[in-house]
Every structure is written in C-alpha cells, then in structure tokens.
Scaffold this motif. Structure first.
Motif, PDB file in Angstrom:
ATOM      1  N   TYR A  46       0.809  -1.224   0.000  1.00  0.00           N
ATOM      2  CA  TYR A  46       0.000   0.000   0.000  1.00  0.00           C
ATOM      3  C   TYR A  46       0.843   1.274   0.000  1.00  0.00           C
ATOM      4  O   TYR A  46       0.323   2.357  -0.200  1.00  0.00           O
ATOM      5  CB  TYR A  46      -0.961   0.005   1.201  1.00  0.00           C
ATOM      6  N   PHE A  47       2.119   1.102   0.253  1.00  0.00           N
ATOM      7  CA  PHE A  47       2.980   2.290   0.284  1.00  0.00           C
ATOM      8  C   PHE A  47       2.992   2.950  -1.101  1.00  0.00           C
ATOM      9  O   PHE A  47       3.026   2.274  -2.118  1.00  0.00           O
ATOM     10  CB  PHE A  47       4.412   1.919   0.701  1.00  0.00           C
ATOM     11  N   GLY A  48       2.954   4.251  -1.072  1.00  0.00           N
ATOM     12  CA  GLY A  48       2.953   4.969  -2.347  1.00  0.00           C
ATOM     13  C   GLY A  48       1.551   5.180  -2.883  1.00  0.00           C
ATOM     14  O   GLY A  48       1.355   5.830  -3.896  1.00  0.00           O
ATOM     15  N   GLN A  49       0.555   4.583  -2.198  1.00  0.00           N
ATOM     16  CA  GLN A  49      -0.822   4.750  -2.671  1.00  0.00           C
ATOM     17  C   GLN A  49      -1.605   5.763  -1.832  1.00  0.00           C
ATOM     18  O   GLN A  49      -2.780   5.990  -2.075  1.00  0.00           O
ATOM     19  CB  GLN A  49      -1.558   3.405  -2.636  1.00  0.00           C
ATOM     20  N   CYS A  50      -0.935   6.318  -0.800  1.00  0.00           N
ATOM     21  CA  CYS A  50      -1.624   7.286   0.048  1.00  0.00           C
ATOM     22  C   CYS A  50      -1.735   8.618  -0.695  1.00  0.00           C
ATOM     23  O   CYS A  50      -0.994   8.882  -1.631  1.00  0.00           O
ATOM     24  CB  CYS A  50      -0.862   7.481   1.355  1.00  0.00           C
ATOM     25  N   LYS A  51      -2.654   9.442  -0.232  1.00  0.00           N
ATOM     26  CA  LYS A  51      -2.887  10.735  -0.882  1.00  0.00           C
ATOM     27  C   LYS A  51      -1.634  11.608  -0.811  1.00  0.00           C
ATOM     28  O   LYS A  51      -1.223  12.213  -1.790  1.00  0.00           O
ATOM     29  CB  LYS A  51      -4.067  11.427  -0.201  1.00  0.00           C
ATOM     30  N   PHE A  52      -1.042  11.631   0.396  1.00  0.00           N
ATOM     31  CA  PHE A  52       0.185  12.425   0.546  1.00  0.00           C
ATOM     32  C   PHE A  52       1.403  11.531   0.367  1.00  0.00           C
ATOM     33  O   PHE A  52       1.460  10.437   0.938  1.00  0.00           O
ATOM     34  CB  PHE A  52       0.230  13.080   1.930  1.00  0.00           C
ATOM     35  N   CYS A  77      -5.239   8.025   3.554  1.00  0.00           N
ATOM     36  CA  CYS A  77      -4.169   7.057   3.806  1.00  0.00           C
ATOM     37  C   CYS A  77      -4.607   5.669   3.323  1.00  0.00           C
ATOM     38  O   CYS A  77      -5.612   5.123   3.767  1.00  0.00           O
ATOM     39  CB  CYS A  77      -3.831   7.016   5.293  1.00  0.00           C
ATOM     40  N   ALA A  78      -3.837   5.114   2.418  1.00  0.00           N
ATOM     41  CA  ALA A  78      -4.199   3.823   1.825  1.00  0.00           C
ATOM     42  C   ALA A  78      -4.152   2.691   2.846  1.00  0.00           C
ATOM     43  O   ALA A  78      -4.927   1.736   2.776  1.00  0.00           O
ATOM     44  CB  ALA A  78      -3.257   3.508   0.651  1.00  0.00           C
ATOM     45  N   ILE A  79      -3.229   2.827   3.806  1.00  0.00           N
ATOM     46  CA  ILE A  79      -3.122   1.807   4.857  1.00  0.00           C
ATOM     47  C   ILE A  79      -4.390   1.818   5.718  1.00  0.00           C
ATOM     48  O   ILE A  79      -4.995   0.777   5.967  1.00  0.00           O
ATOM     49  CB  ILE A  79      -1.882   2.084   5.747  1.00  0.00           C
ATOM     50  N   ALA A  80      -4.786   3.033   6.130  1.00  0.00           N
ATOM     51  CA  ALA A  80      -5.979   3.162   6.973  1.00  0.00           C
ATOM     52  C   ALA A  80      -7.204   2.629   6.242  1.00  0.00           C
ATOM     53  O   ALA A  80      -8.040   1.937   6.837  1.00  0.00           O
ATOM     54  CB  ALA A  80      -6.177   4.624   7.368  1.00  0.00           C
ATOM     55  N   GLU A  81      -7.288   2.912   4.961  1.00  0.00           N
ATOM     56  CA  GLU A  81      -8.433   2.437   4.170  1.00  0.00           C
ATOM     57  C   GLU A  81      -8.431   0.915   4.080  1.00  0.00           C
ATOM     58  O   GLU A  81      -9.471   0.264   4.211  1.00  0.00           O
ATOM     59  CB  GLU A  81      -8.393   3.051   2.760  1.00  0.00           C
TER      60      GLU A  81
END
Ligand SMILES: Nc1nc2c(ncn2[C@@H]2O[C@H](COP(=O)(O)OP(=O)(O)O)[C@@H](O)[C@H]2O)c(=O)[nH]1
Ligand SMILES: [Mg+2]
Ligand SMILES: [Zn+2]
Length: 397
Positions: free
Chosen positions: A315-321, A332-336
């Motif tokens: 999921y790293f690199g997939q977050c908004k920031f 945050c892709a991890i949180a999602e």
C-alpha cells in the motif's frame, strides 16, 4: 571408474610430498555433507592451485576450534586466521566460521595444529542479534551458513504470532527459505490443527505452514520435500518446542538427545561432531540448533522486513500524501485497507514495531554499523573498488 582409496591413514595428511589435489572421487565423499556442483567446482579450482588444502564442511564450532568433515577424515582445526574466499580474492579480515560453512583446512605439520584457512563465501547466512542483559547493544550470533531451508518450529499448543513474525523475518534476511512447522499436534485437544495453521499463515504469508507431531510422525511426510539431496535444512525455535524430536523423526533414528538431557553432556567428544550435520535418508542435510530464546533482527534487515510484511508494503505509495506517515492522515491507503478488512491492523502494528527497532539501531549508528556482516561487506566493496581502479589504470595506459 577409479577405485576410491579408503584413506583412514592419518599419516596421509602429514606427507605433503605425496599429496595431490583431490579427484572428483575424493570430492564425491563430501556429497554426504550436502556438496553441490557449484561448491565442488570452487573446491576443485582452489585445490588445483594449492594441493595441501583439504576441503570440507564445518560440523560444529567451539570458540576457535572448528570441527570439519573432510573427504576422508575429520579435522579439529583452529580458525584464528580463517578468511572468506570469494572467487579469486580473499578478504583481509578474519572470518568467523559457522556450522554449514564450506572450508579449506591446511593440515598441520608435525606438532602444529590443523588450520582452517579459507571459508567459501556463503550462499546464505543465518544471523541473529543477541539480546544482552544489562548491555544496550547485543552482538551478532551467526547460527548457520549455506542453508537452503529453515524449519521454524513452534509448538501448536503455544503458538505465538509475534515470535513467528520475527522468526520469518530472520530467515528471509538470511537468504534461505522459511518453512513453518507447528509441532506437537498430538497434544491439541479440542482444536483442529488446521485452525492453528490458518492463524500461523496470517503471520507468515507466502510461507508454507505445516502441522506435525514429532512423536507420532503425523504430518512429517510433506516435510521431506525440503530435505532432498543438495539441500541443507536448519531447525530453529525456542527450547522445548520439539526440534530434536522432529529431527529424529525425519532421520528415522534417535540421533538427537531430546527433552532435558543437556547438550553440554556430550561436549568435546568425537560423537558430537557427526551430530550437528545430519545426513538425511533422502540426501539432504539437517542442522539442529540449540533453542533460541529471543529473536533479534540484525541491522540492515529492512529488505527482510519488506518481504515478511509484503501485504503491508504493497500500500505504500498509494496514500494521498507522498510523505504519509500512516497515522491518521486523510486519504491514507493503509488506513483504508484496514478499515475495509483488506489489511489486518495487528500486522501493520507488528510491521511498525519491528521497523522502529531497526530504525533505532540504524540511527544509534555506531554499534549497528560495525556489525560483522557490514564490516565484511565493506571489505568486499573496497576490494572490488581497488580492483576496478587497477583495471581502469591498466586500460588507460
Ligand atoms: N506430545 C508430544 N511431545 C513432544 C513432541 N515433540 C517433542 N515433544 C516433547 O517435548 C520435549 C522437548 O522436545 P525436544 O525435541 O527436545 O525439543 P527441542 O528443545 O526443541 O529440541 C520432550 O519431552 C519431547 O518428548 C510432539 O510432537 N508431541
Ligand atoms: Mg534440541
Ligand atoms: Zn498512509
């Protein structure tokens, strides 16, 4: 075919005038200790240049005394000046030989001790950080070299997911392939072994997980696929989880002391030499280690962590920031992934905890940067740079 001579004659090692480099037949003797074609070729090349050297495999290390199985005899060699041999260059700094190492021994003349001179560079190396009491930084303990597979043993009755995650990371970091064995399934009462396997699989995605009993032998057959000729298997796990019992089951023989018979009772006797590198019925080699209480990751294990927690890192690199710290930022892709059940929060927590430990070691710097392994890598790099610059100079003149 040549008739191989049975060289039990000890004098043979002390008469260099008649010695010659080992023939294919001599080296063939090392197949019982797990010799592969690649190692055979390297031995042949080194021995062709220096016929006094005797190739072999380390069975046990006791301080600077190293027990080596060679082609026709066993050596008790001193490793004070042992160095790592890469294809055509030797490292400057002394090497610390370990069980499973492929080595070259120079038999001592007259009263001189046999010396372990060279250690072939390793295809894998299992190293853990020893956690010291009252001391901030533990040193490194090299457990075994040139292993293909590591059996991580945990009792199915005492399964511990955090420990398993550490064990898996330790093995991925070594270059060997981890296999998880949940032992003592005969002791499970109202639990289906499949349930524990499922649990363990969560802590060890991408790793084969088996459930077995070393006592009844149930579930041990599938393990034999990892013990074929050319493979070297190490068993790790806490004391009492049933490693030695599994070894005996796989060997089809009582070769290891189990239960509370202390390992030290057999120390120093010749019999212990043959008890560390165990040739299996189907051709592989088994190494039983004493129980490991704590699993510390050595510095530089970031890649191993990424492999152990690949489902987190995806999921790293997939977050908004881009610089998301995954601590509640929007998008945050991890949180999602955690929110909609694609990722287990406990896995992310484990990942962070182990990552923090490595980070701590790294920023603390000094001690971590001086690990044996890193020192070794620096020496190699220096050697390569030197060689490159010499070749460049040669080329430009
Ligand atoms: N019931 C049962 N007991 C086991 C099994 N494997 C080991 N044990 C017992 O657990 C104790 C520790 O076993 P051992 O093989 O010495 O563990 P090690 O310290 O990991 O080598 C001994 O008393 C064994 O008899 C198993 O599969 N089932
Ligand atoms: Mg044991
Ligand atoms: Zn994030």
């Amino acid at each position: 075919m040549n008739t191989p001579s049975l060289n039990d004659d000890l004098d043979q090692t002390t008469t260099p005038l008649t010695s010659s480099s080992p023939t294919e037949n001599d080296l063939q003797n090392l197949v019982q200790y797990g010799l592969t074609d690649a190692v055979r070729d390297r031995f042949a090349a080194i021995c062709a240049k220096d016929s006094e050297l005797e190739p072999g495999r380390v069975a046990r290390v006791d301080g600077i005394t190293t027990f080596v199985h060679s082609m026709s005899t066993d050596y008790r060699a001193v490793s004070t000046f042992a160095r790592i041999a890469h294809d055509d260059e030797f490292e400057i700094e002394p090497a610390q030989p370990t069980v499973g190492d492929w080595v070259l021994v120079r038999p001592g003349q007259d009263q001189d001790p046999d010396e372990l001179e060279l250690v072939l560079s390793r295809t894998s190396l299992l190293v853990r950080k020893r956690v010291m009491r009252g001391k901030e930084e533990g040193d490194e303990q090299v457990l075994a070299a040139n292993i293909t597979t590591v059996f991580i043993v945990q009792a199915a009755t005492y399964f511990n997911s955090n420990r398993l995650e550490r064990e898996v990371a330790l093995v991925w970091g070594s270059g060997a392939v981890p296999v998880v064995i949940l032992s003592k399934i005969d002791l499970l009462e109202d639990v289906d072994p499949a349930e524990i396997v499922e649990q363990a699989q969560i802590s060890a995605p991408e790793v084969d997980v088996f459930a077995a009993s070393g006592i009844t032998g149930e579930g041990t057959d599938p393990l034999r696929q990892f013990t074929e000729a050319g493979s070297t298997v190490v068993l790790i796990g806490a004391s009492g989880v049933g490693k030695s019992t599994l070894v005996n089951q796989l060997m089809g023989d009582e070769v290891m002391d189990t239960g509370d018979i202390r390992e030290s009772d057999a120390r120093g006797r010749h019999t212990t030499v043959t008890r560390q590198l165990l040739p299996l019925p189907n051709g592989g080699i088994l190494i039983d280690t004493p129980g490991i209480r704590t699993i510390g990751l050595v510095s530089g294990s970031e890649d191993a962590l990424a492999k152990t927690f690949s489902e987190v890192e995806q999921y790293f690199g997939q977050c908004k920031f881009r610089d998301c710290g995954h601590v509640g930022e929007p998008g945050c892709a991890i949180a999602e992934a955690i929110a909609d059940g694609r990722l287990l929060e406990s896995r992310f927590e484990s990942y962070k905890r182990m990552g923090r430990e490595l980070e701590h070691d790294r920023t603390k710097g000094v001690a971590g940067a001086k690990t044996d392994h890193q020192r070794r890598m620096r020496v190699i790099a220096k050697g390569h740079r030197l060689k490159a610059s010499i070749e460049k100079r040669k080329g430009s003149s």
